[in-house]
Write a protein that holds these residues in place. Structure first.
Motif, short mmCIF file in Angstrom:
data_model
loop_
_atom_site.label_atom_id
_atom_site.label_comp_id
_atom_site.label_asym_id
_atom_site.label_seq_id
_atom_site.Cartn_x
_atom_site.Cartn_y
_atom_site.Cartn_z
N TYR A 22 0.84 -1.20 0.00
CA TYR A 22 0.00 0.00 0.00
C TYR A 22 0.88 1.25 0.00
O TYR A 22 1.97 1.25 0.57
N ASN A 46 -6.78 -1.87 9.40
CA ASN A 46 -6.99 -1.93 7.95
C ASN A 46 -5.89 -1.11 7.27
O ASN A 46 -5.69 0.06 7.61
N ASN A 48 -5.89 0.38 4.64
CA ASN A 48 -6.42 1.59 4.00
C ASN A 48 -6.54 2.76 4.97
O ASN A 48 -6.76 3.88 4.56
N ASN A 49 -6.42 2.48 6.27
CA ASN A 49 -6.39 3.55 7.25
C ASN A 49 -4.99 4.15 7.24
O ASN A 49 -4.05 3.55 7.74
N LYS A 50 -4.84 5.30 6.64
CA LYS A 50 -3.52 5.87 6.39
C LYS A 50 -3.01 6.72 7.55
O LYS A 50 -1.99 7.39 7.44
#
Length: 246
Positions: A22, A46, A48-50
């Motif tokens: 990612y 997750n 996608n949790n940046k």
């Protein structure tokens, strides 16, 4: 934790291997403690949790004695614990980033040099330079299969050099001194003197890599480039040791 590969068991996959896939920037790492490892994967959040990457690992705070931060029966234990963990978070994040950087570099190298042996032998993927060949040898999952397998090494050499025939000849009386000597005869026809010298130099570099990494050290190996198709005729392009012997 959600993951796009539903059939993949990520319980044993380290967080760096997943996060490297990612494009995460400017994130913080929160070490939740290794206690969570009993029922959670290494990466708990997750990807996608940046903002925060949660790991089931011990951070610096967990590795130090509690007595450094709290007194016995401290009523503000939880508040002080959160402050201490917040203090060490940048250090935990930096340590994880170093490990992540190494993981990305490994991925980059593997993507560049990870050859399938089947493709390699079929001529679909051929490393041309000495550097690529050395990386193929050192990174290939098949090194143990290749090492010492003279027949397979001949096939590899034929593909790299793009030649129709290579023989491995055991030198006559090579064992009289207790030393086994073998020579790879590389058949290349119709070379000029300049081409022969250039090909000798190229094969010499390749042969040293093969000899150092794949051939047994107790046998002395050498190579010769030969043209056995050209007839001996005076006035023709004759090269001693290549298409002419005394």
């Amino acid at each position: 934790m959600e993951h796009k590969h539903l059939n993949t068991n990520i319980q044993e996959i380290k967080a760096e291997s997943i996060v490297a896939l990612y494009d995460l920037q400017n994130f913080a790492v929160e070490m939740k403690s290794i206690f969570y490892r009993n029922y959670s994967p290494d990466l708990m959040s997750n990807p996608n949790n940046k903002e925060v990457v949660e790991l089931s690992r011990d951070g610096i705070f967990h590795l130090l004695p509690e007595g450094l931060f709290f007194e016995k029966d401290d009523k503000k234990f939880q508040e002080k614990k959160e402050k201490a963990m917040l203090f060490f978070q940048p250090f935990d994040t930096e340590y994880f980033n170093l490990s992540l950087k190494l993981e990305k570099e490994i991925n980059r190298i593997c993507e560049k040099y990870q050859f399938s042996l089947t493709d390699f032998l079929c001529g679909n993927v051929l490393p041309k330079s000495e550097e690529n060949i050395l990386n193929f040898i050192s990174l290939s999952n098949f090194v143990n299969t290749i090492r010492g397998n003279e027949t397979l090494i001949i096939d590899i050499l034929k593909n790299i050099l793009n030649v129709p025939k290579i023989e491995l000849v055991k030198n006559i009386n090579s064992t009289s001194e207790g030393i086994i000597r073998k020579t790879f005869i590389i058949h290349i026809s119709n070379l000029s003197a300049e081409e022969y010298a250039r090909e000798n130099q190229r094969v010499s570099k390749l042969f040293e890599i093969i000899k150092d990494n794949l051939l047994p050290f107790e046998i002395e190996y050498s190579f010769e480039i030969k043209d056995k198709e050209q007839e001996f005729k005076l006035g023709e392009n004759l090269i001693l040791g290549y298409n002419t012997n005394i």
